[in-house]
Enzyme design. Structure first.
Site, PDB file in Angstrom:
ATOM      1  N   SER A 155      -9.523   1.289   3.154  1.00 33.73           N
ATOM      2  CA  SER A 155      -8.639   2.071   2.442  1.00 33.73           C
ATOM      3  C   SER A 155      -7.717   1.303   1.539  1.00 33.73           C
ATOM      4  O   SER A 155      -7.145   1.741   0.669  1.00 33.73           O
ATOM      5  CB  SER A 155      -8.116   3.136   3.330  1.00 33.73           C
ATOM      6  N   LYS A 202       0.723  -1.095  -0.083  1.00 30.29           N
ATOM      7  CA  LYS A 202       0.102   0.010   0.241  1.00 30.29           C
ATOM      8  C   LYS A 202       0.911   1.250  -0.026  1.00 30.29           C
ATOM      9  O   LYS A 202       2.008   1.241   0.736  1.00 30.29           O
ATOM     10  CB  LYS A 202      -0.883  -0.019   1.210  1.00 30.29           C
ATOM     11  N   SER A 260      -9.558  -1.383   7.371  1.00 30.58           N
ATOM     12  CA  SER A 260      -9.163  -0.835   5.945  1.00 30.58           C
ATOM     13  C   SER A 260      -8.264  -2.188   5.562  1.00 30.58           C
ATOM     14  O   SER A 260      -8.135  -2.207   4.161  1.00 30.58           O
ATOM     15  CB  SER A 260      -8.182  -0.020   5.945  1.00 30.58           C
TER      16      SER A 260
HETATM   17  N1  GLN Z   1     -13.143   3.020   6.843  1.00 29.15           N
HETATM   18  C1  GLN Z   1     -12.413   3.664   8.290  1.00 29.15           C
HETATM   19  C2  GLN Z   1     -12.212   5.006   8.207  1.00 29.15           C
HETATM   20  O1  GLN Z   1     -12.589   5.745   6.954  1.00 29.15           O
HETATM   21  C3  GLN Z   1     -11.514   2.846   8.470  1.00 29.15           C
HETATM   22  C4  GLN Z   1      -9.929   3.258   7.847  1.00 29.15           C
HETATM   23  C5  GLN Z   1      -8.914   2.431   8.036  1.00 29.15           C
HETATM   24  O2  GLN Z   1      -8.900   1.412   8.651  1.00 29.15           O
HETATM   25  N2  GLN Z   1      -7.639   2.917   7.766  1.00 29.15           N
HETATM   26  O3  GLN Z   1     -11.629   5.640   9.102  1.00 29.15           O
END
Ligand code: GLN
Length: 475
Positions: free
Chosen positions: A151, A76, A175
């Protein structure tokens, strides 16, 4: 294209039956052929091929090779990797060359794995659809009109598209698990602290976890074995399981106690998702697992708690992007203060700004007690409820997300709706427990459905063992 299991690839490389160069080329070809999915931000072609040649030479010399010798992977783009920019998919970090390398990448490289590319994400990992990337949206490999989740959407899509046998992601509130579930791959969020966060762009430091996205629980176990354990560059790291993870085997289902989380099987969850979870649970029961309905009464508060604590930490972590030390700087600004505001004002996207504002608000002196402090109290309550639940059962099970992959654009106008759907993933981060998503079925649109499994802290090995047993059931 699909990849052989990682252990088979490594055996073939070590025996000289396949070269590391061939594996890297295979990966580069898949990246090239699937460009239209926009899963990748940058490709490290030259570095990867150079490294592959060195490994092939080491094989010829009969040298001792690592447990991931020649295996290509994708990181990532919030991991610092030598020889590539680390953008976190944000404009403010565009062109930021890694001055050092993350510990997870160092460990993978030391084991012989080869980073071939950096994957797209919601900028700074804020999001659940990859639509918050400042660069472009990634498409779901199963349906180009849908999101891959987020994400770590680029990482999940990359694995589903066969670009590499595994990818690294980060999980602060879901994420890794949610995009894994949307793309039909395996995703593991380990116990908090099991994998070093050093050299990974911080989101919410008390929640951030690093983990693999793979084709199977076995592959995830092999990768986890390499990246886990104490690291002096991250004081929150813990020792890995003394037995390691690589040799984990499918656990016996007879007699194990699995708690189905009542709060996750309610009205807001799509029927097809619920049905597949129930079916899998039923077949676990048929194999002798003891299925118990478990309630964690504070779970409905977890989302509010997360969306106070995470932005609070985000606002503090993002304060370092000031136009002086990193990335984008507005050069027109007449003085220092203006330079800060202009660099940050132009450099950050909408979602980062939204989170900075929420975070600073909940931490401000007038509201600290009402929001931040209260959220911390709820977090402690949740941790206690998880530990009470784990006194009664060995594992918890439920959906990963209320729906399968949604349409691109469907939720962008309504950030609150997007936040609300994180309801099933955030609790594991707040409690620091290991949690994973494994593909169990497809809905009527042929979109993957994931099963979420959780275990007590530091039971990552056992959790992977259970996942292997479930994989055999749903094969
Ligand atoms: N969807 C969650 C957020 O927007 C988790 C994001 C993540 O785990 N980086 O915060």
């Amino acid at each position: 294209m699909s990849w052989e299991p990682i252990d088979e690839l490594v055996t073939a490389v070590k025996a000289g039956r396949i070269s590391a160069v061939e594996l890297v080329e295979r990966s580069l070809k898949a990246i090239d052929e699937n460009q239209s999915y926009h899963a990748i931000i940058s490709v490290l072609k030259d570095n990867a091929l150079t490294r592959a040649r060195q490994i092939d030479q080491a094989v010829k010399n009969g040298e001792d090779l690592g447990v991931l010798a020649g295996v290509p992977f994708i990181a990532k783009d919030n991991f610092l990797v030598y020889g590539s920019d680390t953008t976190a998919a944000s404009n403010i970090l565009r062109g930021f060359a890694a001055p050092y390398q993350s510990s997870a990448i160092n460990r993978l490289e030391a084991a012989g794995a080869i980073c071939v590319a950096k994957a797209n994400l919601d900028a700074f990992a804020h999001g659940a659809s990859t639509e918050n990337s400042d660069f472009f949206v990634t498409f779901n490999p199963h349906d180009k009109t849908r999101v891959p989740g987020g994400s770590s959407g680029g990482s999940a899509a990359a694995v589903a598209l066969g670009m590499a046998p595994f990818a690294l992601g980060t999980d602060t509130g879901g994420s890794i698990r949610q995009p894994a579930s949307f793309c039909g791959v395996f995703g593991l969020k380990p116990t908090y602290g099991l994998v070093s966060r050093s050299g990974v762009v911080a989101m919410g430091s008390s929640l951030d976890c690093i983990g693999p996205l793979t084709n199977s629980a076995k592959d995830a176990a092999i990768v986890l074995d390499v990246i886990s354990g104490r690291d002096k560059l991250d004081a929150t790291t813990i020792d890995k399981d003394t037995a390691g993870y690589a040799n984990t085997e499918a656990s016996l289902l007879k007699g194990i106690k699995i708690g189905v989380v009542k709060e996750y099987m309610g009205d807001g969850v799509n029927d097809e998702v619920k049905l597949s979870i129930k079916r899998t649970i039923d077949s676990l029961a048929e194999r002798g697992a003891d299925i118990i309905e478990i309630s964690l009464p504070s779970l409905p508060l977890a989302l509010a708690c997360y969306y106070i604590i995470a932005p609070a930490e985000v606002s503090s972590n993002l304060s370092r992007y000031d136009g002086v030390r990193y990335g984008y700087r507005d050069t027109e600004a007449p003085d220092l203060f203006d330079s800060y505001t202009k660099s940050r004002g132009h450099g950050f996207g909408k979602e980062a700004k939204r989170r900075i504002m929420i975070g600073t608000y909940v931490l401000s002196s007038g509201y600290y007690d009402a929001y931040y402090k209260k959220a911390q109290t709820v977090r402690t309550k949740l941790i206690n409820e998880f530990s009470a639940a784990f006194d009664a059962v060995d594992y918890l099970a439920g959906p990963v997300f209320p729906t399968t992959a949604f349409k691109i654009g469907e939720n962008v106008k309504n950030p609150l709706a997007m936040y609300l759907s994180d309801v099933m993933t955030v609790a594991a981060n707040l409690a620091g427990v290991p949690s994973l998503s494994l593909p169990i079925a497809q809905d009527s649109h042929n979109l993957p459905i994931g099963l979420q499994l959780m275990a007590p802290q530091q039971r990552d090995r056992e959790l992977l063992g259970l996942a292997m047993a479930v994989e055999e059931l749903v094969k």
